[in-house]
Design an enzyme around this catalytic site. Structure first.
Site, PDB file in Angstrom:
ATOM      1  N   SER A   1      -5.078   7.282  -4.433  1.00  0.00           N
ATOM      2  CA  SER A   1      -5.850   7.089  -3.217  1.00  0.00           C
ATOM      3  C   SER A   1      -7.062   6.196  -3.513  1.00  0.00           C
ATOM      4  CB  SER A   1      -6.246   8.443  -2.633  1.00  0.00           C
ATOM      5  OG  SER A   1      -6.656   8.313  -1.295  1.00  0.00           O
TER       6      SER A   1
ATOM      7  N   GLU B   1       2.823  10.219   3.668  1.00  0.00           N
ATOM      8  CA  GLU B   1       1.408  10.211   3.312  1.00  0.00           C
ATOM      9  C   GLU B   1       0.521  10.913   4.336  1.00  0.00           C
ATOM     10  OE1 GLU B   1      -0.006   9.003   0.602  1.00  0.00           O
ATOM     11  OE2 GLU B   1       1.342   7.519  -0.277  1.00  0.00           O
TER      12      GLU B   1
ATOM     13  N   HIS C   1       0.414  12.961   1.106  1.00  0.00           N
ATOM     14  CA  HIS C   1      -0.635  12.370   0.295  1.00  0.00           C
ATOM     15  C   HIS C   1      -1.160  13.382  -0.722  1.00  0.00           C
ATOM     16  CE1 HIS C   1      -3.593   9.192  -0.314  1.00  0.00           C
ATOM     17  NE2 HIS C   1      -4.581  10.069  -0.242  1.00  0.00           N
TER      18      HIS C   1
END
Length: 504
Positions: free
Chosen positions: A187, A314, A411
């Protein structure tokens, strides 16, 4: 020392540090790599740590940088502690000078929160493969990425570079090879690495890069300046270097949260309504002169081996934690595409690939691709076209809970698998429950792939060719891994959506 629990002293360039040895792994926590970034050093480049006498106790994580987040198993920010720029080292016990490969981890957190003390970032399992593992804190939020007139942008990235320089100078003392460093991150950590590859300031500090779920979030300087003015106004301050440097960090954290909430509550606020992240790398003309995809396409880092991974769902995490307003109507989906300047036909294209999905799920699929998946793929493809070696993977591990609900490949779900930390505190939320035998086997494969990539640049599958094919993409899944072209029917539509998004 080789007992189950013992102490070991290591001599760094600044002084001795005392860590602990647990089952053959030396663990040193909270080692300062730069001076506290407060007082006269507030909102400026990191400064070297002065030498110390005696032996410094490094058996606890260092304090967290200013932020409002409180994460499971990790310490919260304590405004009384200013020595926030620290790092941690896990290394196999043995004689110095072994020249082990180094994996340097940069945590995620929307450039706004997070720390190296999160339980899923424990480096023990990776160190058992023969790596020296380093994790670091860096300034986030306004302290790290807020634009301040006359002061350097991208202070969080400058912190990371300072920590990498510490590795180059000191890692031999822990048995590591300063010439064989792999930077890894997820990320915001992955986005940070993309910036370090794109610019000149980190040249020569790492040989390989391993990035997961890289966000497409790089701010023009004018945009970053406008956001800083909003935060300063919310804090009741003039947007000047003197005022912001003297401001209480708590005041700027609270003002940032206030501005983010205002965008989330305003459906007419444009892109920031859907993704209220106020901070990110700034195109400052110095550290970052162009967006990373363009820089990699121009050959900025062809000597660096690159491994890119993203998850297949995600944005479902953002919905689960309530960090973005939901889009649940067709009109809302049309407005989202317009606000994001995405092709209007994408709604119909995605609907044809997932005909039974709700509007919310179509939105989450498009948003996840727009922010993370497509950008991650584009980085790998640009690097490969420029002559660099790039590998691509997707994380598609799924489960069904006892109540019949789905465990998503969302995610950050891939991180504890790659670190081998499936039993760490708070991980059940990311992984959907206690790990089973298939999960543990997948984790062992991912840990091994990371270790092999950091050691010799080969995680176990081929680099991308001139024209990407499904066989070029490795898919992490259970009960076993597969090539992209072998995805099951419920996930096969994901092969097509990146191509649709490229047309935007």
């Amino acid at each position: 020392m080789t007992g189950r629990f013992a102490e070991e002293i290591v001599t760094t360039h600044r002084g001795g540090i005392r860590g602990t040895v647990v089952d053959g792994i030396h663990v040193a926590l909270g080692i300062p790599y730069a001076r506290p970034p407060f007082g006269s050093r507030r909102l400026r480049e990191p400064a070297p740590v002065p030498p110390w006498s005696g032996v410094r106790d490094c058996t606890r994580f260092g304090p967290v940088v200013p932020q409002s987040a409180e994460l499971p198993g990790a310490p919260a920010w304590d405004p009384r502690r200013e020595d926030v720029l620290s790092l941690n080292v896990w290394s196999p016990v043995g004689e110095p000078g072994r020249g082990l490969p180094v994996l340097f981890w940069i945590h995620g957190g929307a450039y706004t929160f997070g720390s190296s003390a999160q339980p899923d970032y424990d480096g023990t399992a990776l160190a058992r493969t023969g790596l020296v593992v380093v994790t670091c804190n860096y300034r986030v939020g306004f302290e790290g990425f807020g634009h301040v007139p006359g002061l350097p942008d991208n202070r969080g990235l400058l912190d990371q570079i300072a920590a990498l320089r510490w590795v180059r100078e000191n890692i031999r003392a822990f048995g590591g090879d300063p010439g064989n460093v792999t930077v890894a991150g997820q990320s915001a950590g992955g986005g940070s690495i993309a910036c370090l590859m794109a610019g000149p300031r980190a040249g020569g500090l790492f040989r390989r890069a391993l990035v997961h779920s890289v966000p497409d979030a790089y701010f023009p300087r004018e945009f970053a300046a406008a956001l800083s003015r909003e935060v300063a106004e919310a804090a009741g301050l003039p947007a000047t270097a003197d005022a912001l440097s003297a401001a209480d960090p708590q005041r700027l954290v609270e003002a940032s949260d206030q501005v983010a909430r205002r965008y989330a509550d305003d459906p007419l606020a444009g892109p920031l309504h859907y993704d209220t992240v106020l901070y990110g790398p700034v195109l400052d003309g110095d550290l970052l002169t162009t967006e990373p995809v363009e820089a990699l396409a121009a050959g900025a880092a062809t000597a660096v081996d690159l491994l890119v991974c993203h998850t297949t769902e995600e944005y479902w995490l953002m919905h689960e934690v309530g960090s973005m307003p939901p889009v649940t109507t067709e009109d809302g989906l049309v407005r989202y595409l317009a606000d994001q300047r995405l092709p209007p036909r994408l709604a119909a294209d995605y609907r044809s690939l997932m005909p039974h999905a709700s509007v919310r799920d179509v939105f989450l699929a498009i948003a996840g691709d727009a922010v993370f998946a497509t950008h991650s793929v584009s980085l790998a493809e640009a690097h490969a076209r420029a002559g660099g070696r790039a590998r691509l993977a997707r994380f598609d591990r799924r489960r069904t809970r006892p109540d019949g609900s789905a465990v998503r490949a969302w995610h950050a779900a891939d991180v504890p698998f790659a670190f081998g930390t499936l039993d760490a505190e708070g991980i059940d939320f990311l992984t959907g429950g206690p790990a089973d035998a298939d999960d543990r086997a997948l984790s062992r494969r991912m840990v091994r792939a990371w270790a092999d990539f950091a050691t010799r640049g080969d995680p176990g599958w081929a680099p991308l060719g001139a024209n990407r094919t499904p066989a070029d993409v490795h898919v992490w899944s259970v009960p076993h891994d597969r090539a992209e072209g072998e995805l099951p029917a419920h996930a096969r539509w994901r092969n097509l959506r990146a191509d649709a998004m490229h047309l935007s």
